[in-house]
Scaffold this motif. Structure first.
Motif, short mmCIF file in Angstrom:
data_model
loop_
_atom_site.label_atom_id
_atom_site.label_comp_id
_atom_site.label_asym_id
_atom_site.label_seq_id
_atom_site.Cartn_x
_atom_site.Cartn_y
_atom_site.Cartn_z
N SER A 77 4.65 2.17 -1.39
CA SER A 77 5.26 2.26 -2.79
C SER A 77 6.74 1.83 -2.50
O SER A 77 7.49 1.81 -3.58
N ALA A 83 4.16 -1.63 -3.70
CA ALA A 83 4.25 -0.84 -5.11
C ALA A 83 3.34 -1.41 -6.15
O ALA A 83 2.79 -0.66 -6.96
N MET A 84 3.31 -2.75 -6.03
CA MET A 84 2.28 -3.27 -7.20
C MET A 84 0.74 -2.74 -6.90
O MET A 84 0.26 -2.47 -7.94
N ASP A 87 0.71 0.95 -7.99
CA ASP A 87 0.69 1.16 -9.33
C ASP A 87 -0.51 0.87 -9.85
O ASP A 87 -1.03 1.60 -10.98
N GLU A 88 -1.13 -0.08 -9.50
CA GLU A 88 -2.74 -0.46 -9.95
C GLU A 88 -3.63 0.63 -9.84
O GLU A 88 -4.40 0.99 -10.62
N ARG A 92 -0.45 3.15 -13.10
CA ARG A 92 0.78 2.90 -13.53
C ARG A 92 0.98 1.63 -13.87
O ARG A 92 0.48 0.71 -13.65
N ASP A 93 1.55 1.31 -15.17
CA ASP A 93 1.77 0.23 -15.81
C ASP A 93 3.22 -0.09 -16.07
O ASP A 93 3.94 0.31 -16.97
N ASP A 94 3.80 -0.78 -15.15
CA ASP A 94 5.35 -1.20 -15.16
C ASP A 94 5.55 -2.46 -15.98
O ASP A 94 6.97 -2.69 -16.12
N ASP A 95 4.66 -3.15 -16.37
CA ASP A 95 5.27 -4.53 -16.92
C ASP A 95 5.55 -4.46 -18.17
O ASP A 95 6.14 -5.36 -18.89
N SER A 125 5.65 7.75 -15.19
CA SER A 125 6.26 6.47 -14.12
C SER A 125 6.83 6.88 -13.00
O SER A 125 7.24 6.18 -12.25
N SER A 126 7.35 8.36 -13.22
CA SER A 126 8.23 8.51 -12.08
C SER A 126 7.66 9.35 -10.90
O SER A 126 8.20 9.85 -9.98
N ALA A 129 4.21 8.37 -5.24
CA ALA A 129 2.76 7.79 -4.84
C ALA A 129 2.35 8.83 -3.94
O ALA A 129 3.07 9.71 -3.48
#
Length: 175
Positions: A77, A83-84, A87-88, A92-95, A125-126, A129
């Motif tokens: 992460s 991290a991508m 997140d998946e 998490r959805d950072d887009d 989001s914070s 991981a």
């Protein structure tokens, strides 16, 4: 420093290619790269390693959803490609694409989202991981490399994986 390679299974064994990750921004991009390298919709493995601190595997079988494994989610992460994947895996959805519906583009929206919703999104989001492996530890089991072996890997994990698959020289050729 990253190393990434793609292994595509063929009727003659495995074929490897060096993989450029410059245009990869999401798991779907990994899957698209794998499908492009696929021979007759057979298995493709995208192998990613960052200086022996973590490794990741993205497995694509035809049009099936990609399966992912990351050896150390906390370490991964802290890097862009890791991290991508993390997140998946944790959802998490950072887009920010989901936020488009909430925008007041025509002035007809009811107003700002409630503060509780904003706080819930910020805390999700914070969240750090999880330490240790994350994903599908069985993604190589049908290829002779089980969850126990995958979880025990350290050091040059990608070489150990290709040894088990019977194609270590193919990986070394693209390294």
């Amino acid at each position: 420093m990253y190393f990434a390679a793609m292994l595509a299974r063929t009727e003659d064994g495995w074929e490897a290619s060096d993989t450029e990750l410059d245009n990869v921004e999401a798991l779907s991009d990994f899957a698209d790269l794998a499908r492009e390298a696929s021979v007759d919709d057979d298995t493709v493995l995208v192998l990613i390693e960052q200086e022996d601190s973590w490794f990741g595997i993205v497995r694509v079988d035809g049009e099936d959803d990609p399966r992912v494994y990351v050896s150390d989610a906390a370490a991964a992460s802290r890097s862009s490609y890791g991290a991508m994947l993390v997140d998946e895996l944790i959802g998490r959805d950072d887009d920010g694409d989901d936020d488009l519906d909430a925008l007041d583009l025509d002035g007809t929206e009811d107003g700002e989202p409630e503060a509780e919703e904003d706080e819930a999104e910020a805390s999700a989001s914070s969240e750090p991981a999880p330490a240790g492996p994350l994903g599908d530890p069985e993604l190589l089991s049908d290829l002779g490399f089980g969850a126990k072996e995958l979880g025990a890997l350290d050091g040059d994990a990608l070489s150990s994986i290709t040894d088990a698959l019977g194609c270590p020289e193919i990986l070394e050729a693209v390294r």
